[in-house]
Design a protein around this motif. Structure first.
Motif, PDB file in Angstrom:
ATOM      1  N   UNK A  85      11.764  45.456  11.148  1.00 12.49           N
ATOM      2  CA  UNK A  85      13.073  44.794  11.085  1.00 12.49           C
ATOM      3  C   UNK A  85      13.757  44.990   9.733  1.00 12.49           C
ATOM      4  N   UNK A  86      13.050  44.775   8.654  1.00 14.40           N
ATOM      5  CA  UNK A  86      13.658  44.840   7.326  1.00 14.40           C
ATOM      6  C   UNK A  86      14.271  46.210   7.010  1.00 14.40           C
ATOM      7  N   UNK A  87      13.514  47.304   7.156  1.00 11.23           N
ATOM      8  CA  UNK A  87      14.160  48.614   6.885  1.00 11.23           C
ATOM      9  C   UNK A  87      15.243  48.949   7.895  1.00 11.23           C
ATOM     10  N   UNK A  88      15.084  48.457   9.141  1.00 12.96           N
ATOM     11  CA  UNK A  88      16.124  48.707  10.151  1.00 12.96           C
ATOM     12  C   UNK A  88      17.460  48.156   9.688  1.00 12.96           C
ATOM     13  N   UNK A  89      17.442  46.954   9.149  1.00 13.45           N
ATOM     14  CA  UNK A  89      18.676  46.306   8.718  1.00 13.45           C
ATOM     15  C   UNK A  89      19.162  46.851   7.377  1.00 13.45           C
ATOM     16  N   UNK A  90      18.262  46.978   6.420  1.00 15.67           N
ATOM     17  CA  UNK A  90      18.656  47.390   5.078  1.00 15.67           C
ATOM     18  C   UNK A  90      19.160  48.840   5.034  1.00 15.67           C
ATOM     19  N   UNK A  91      18.649  49.684   5.927  1.00 14.53           N
ATOM     20  CA  UNK A  91      18.999  51.104   5.883  1.00 14.53           C
ATOM     21  C   UNK A  91      19.989  51.508   6.975  1.00 14.53           C
ATOM     22  N   UNK A  92      20.501  50.528   7.724  1.00  9.96           N
ATOM     23  CA  UNK A  92      21.382  50.836   8.851  1.00  9.96           C
ATOM     24  C   UNK A  92      22.838  51.025   8.449  1.00  9.96           C
ATOM     25  N   UNK A  93      23.225  50.449   7.296  1.00 14.18           N
ATOM     26  CA  UNK A  93      24.612  50.543   6.863  1.00 14.18           C
ATOM     27  C   UNK A  93      25.423  49.290   7.112  1.00 14.18           C
ATOM     28  N   UNK A 115      26.089  53.269   3.856  1.00 17.84           N
ATOM     29  CA  UNK A 115      24.836  54.023   3.832  1.00 17.84           C
ATOM     30  C   UNK A 115      24.876  55.168   2.825  1.00 17.84           C
ATOM     31  N   UNK A 116      26.083  55.634   2.467  1.00 23.72           N
ATOM     32  CA  UNK A 116      26.174  56.732   1.500  1.00 23.72           C
ATOM     33  C   UNK A 116      25.849  56.286   0.077  1.00 23.72           C
ATOM     34  N   UNK A 117      25.689  54.978  -0.130  1.00 22.12           N
ATOM     35  CA  UNK A 117      25.278  54.473  -1.442  1.00 22.12           C
ATOM     36  C   UNK A 117      23.766  54.541  -1.618  1.00 22.12           C
ATOM     37  N   UNK A 118      23.042  54.777  -0.527  1.00 20.36           N
ATOM     38  CA  UNK A 118      21.587  54.825  -0.581  1.00 20.36           C
ATOM     39  C   UNK A 118      21.115  56.178  -1.114  1.00 20.36           C
ATOM     40  N   UNK A 119      19.935  56.201  -1.744  1.00 24.18           N
ATOM     41  CA  UNK A 119      19.340  57.494  -2.099  1.00 24.18           C
ATOM     42  C   UNK A 119      19.147  58.333  -0.843  1.00 24.18           C
ATOM     43  N   UNK A 120      19.194  59.628  -0.990  1.00 24.01           N
ATOM     44  CA  UNK A 120      19.112  60.532   0.161  1.00 24.01           C
ATOM     45  C   UNK A 120      17.856  60.290   0.985  1.00 24.01           C
ATOM     46  N   UNK A 145      18.834  50.849  14.834  1.00 24.68           N
ATOM     47  CA  UNK A 145      19.933  50.086  14.242  1.00 24.68           C
ATOM     48  C   UNK A 145      20.957  50.994  13.563  1.00 24.68           C
ATOM     49  N   UNK A 146      20.495  52.039  12.902  1.00 25.08           N
ATOM     50  CA  UNK A 146      21.404  52.956  12.207  1.00 25.08           C
ATOM     51  C   UNK A 146      22.353  53.635  13.190  1.00 25.08           C
ATOM     52  N   UNK A 147      21.774  54.166  14.259  1.00 21.46           N
ATOM     53  CA  UNK A 147      22.584  54.870  15.255  1.00 21.46           C
ATOM     54  C   UNK A 147      23.391  53.892  16.101  1.00 21.46           C
ATOM     55  N   UNK A 148      22.813  52.708  16.341  1.00 19.53           N
ATOM     56  CA  UNK A 148      23.537  51.699  17.100  1.00 19.53           C
ATOM     57  C   UNK A 148      24.797  51.253  16.387  1.00 19.53           C
ATOM     58  N   UNK A 149      24.708  51.088  15.073  1.00 18.03           N
ATOM     59  CA  UNK A 149      25.872  50.683  14.288  1.00 18.03           C
ATOM     60  C   UNK A 149      26.956  51.756  14.330  1.00 18.03           C
ATOM     61  N   UNK A 150      26.541  53.014  14.231  1.00 18.00           N
ATOM     62  CA  UNK A 150      27.513  54.108  14.292  1.00 18.00           C
ATOM     63  C   UNK A 150      28.151  54.190  15.681  1.00 18.00           C
ATOM     64  N   UNK A 151      27.336  53.989  16.710  1.00 18.87           N
ATOM     65  CA  UNK A 151      27.843  54.073  18.075  1.00 18.87           C
ATOM     66  C   UNK A 151      28.848  52.956  18.359  1.00 18.87           C
ATOM     67  N   UNK A 152      28.514  51.747  17.922  1.00 23.95           N
ATOM     68  CA  UNK A 152      29.399  50.605  18.162  1.00 23.95           C
ATOM     69  C   UNK A 152      30.672  50.676  17.322  1.00 23.95           C
ATOM     70  N   UNK A 153      30.590  51.315  16.166  1.00 27.57           N
ATOM     71  CA  UNK A 153      31.741  51.378  15.258  1.00 27.57           C
ATOM     72  C   UNK A 153      32.684  52.528  15.567  1.00 27.57           C
ATOM     73  N   UNK A 154      32.262  53.429  16.440  1.00 27.87           N
ATOM     74  CA  UNK A 154      33.092  54.590  16.748  1.00 27.87           C
ATOM     75  C   UNK A 154      34.286  54.239  17.627  1.00 27.87           C
ATOM     76  N   UNK A 155      35.308  55.050  17.545  1.00 24.34           N
ATOM     77  CA  UNK A 155      36.519  54.853  18.350  1.00 24.34           C
ATOM     78  C   UNK A 155      36.440  55.593  19.678  1.00 24.34           C
TER      79      UNK A 155
END
Length: 237
Positions: free
Chosen positions: A168-176, A181-186, A197-207
């Motif tokens: 859960x913790x890395x899912x949330x902290x690294x999801x954006x 997310x571009x502020x995170x180290x590569x 969570x990372x892909x879910x956030x991108x999917x839900x945020x897309x137009x």
């Protein structure tokens, strides 16, 4: 048909008395929304454009990883498993009913956030509600499939909580959802891509529906489904 009805009734009774389900699928996500929604709106005014999506990703991830595994253990790690067998209920039916129940609860919680966020924090409603809820359904299913592995593979409640937190913790902290997310180290950005969570956030945020974001979720789901199938067969022996 009788086995299905029996399993459905038994699952309903388990849901009613499950404090874990109530806390992880409703109380914690809604409290997080009430507190962090205000902070996000005050500190980052632009957060209102993705507030619904970020709060939903948190709530679904929390409910799936922390709420579903204990329910599965309650079925397959206790005498309830014997009750299923004695009444002719296939073990995979209990698994299916548990996931359906969790899906419904998480979807209801997400709808509550969808309605409340614009009212409480002036959050921006997604442009295409039909697309949004379709993507939400996909994200919930994939998140539950990952949580299923924990519930089927780990038979101790304490260890289950530990594994849930570790995911859960890395899912949330690294999801954006907490910060761009571009502020995170590569390296961290790359690790974050293994979590739904990372892909879910991108999917839900897309137009629009983006297959480039969808296919990683599909891969995660298919891999989880294969693992769950193997684990259920082992439990049936």
């Amino acid at each position: 048909m009788g086995a299905f009805l029996y399993g459905a009734v038994l699952q309903w009774k388990l849901d009613i008395r499950s404090k874990t389900l109530l806390i992880t699928c409703y109380i914690i996500p809604l409290l997080f929304f009430a507190v962090m929604g205000g902070i996000f709106s005050s500190v980052m005014p632009d957060a209102k454009y993705t507030l619904i999506q970020s709060m939903t990703v948190f709530g679904v991830t929390m409910g799936a990883l922390s709420g579903l595994p204990p329910t599965l253990i309650e079925i397959y790690g206790t005498d309830i498993k014997k009750v299923y067998t004695a009444n002719g209920v296939p073990l995979h039916l209990g698994f299916a009913l548990t996931n359906i129940s969790a899906f419904i609860h998480l979807f209801i919680m997400s709808v509550i956030l969808y309605i409340a966020a614009p009212i409480v924090f002036d959050a921006r409603i997604p442009e295409n509600p039909l697309l949004y809820f379709g993507c939400l359904a996909i994200f919930i299913v994939v998140s539950l499939s990952v949580a299923d592995i924990i519930g089927l593979a780990v038979k101790d409640q304490t260890k289950t909580s530990m594994f849930s937190i570790l995911l859960f913790l890395p899912s949330i902290m690294l999801s954006g959802i907490m910060f761009p997310i571009n502020l995170l180290p590569k390296a961290f950005e790359t690790v974050g891509k293994i979590f739904p969570a990372t892909w879910g956030y991108r999917l839900l945020s897309g137009h629009a529906f983006d297959f480039g974001v969808f296919w990683p979720l599909l891969v995660i789901f298919l891999a989880s489904a294969v693992v769950c199938g193997i684990l259920i067969k082992r439990l049936a022996k």
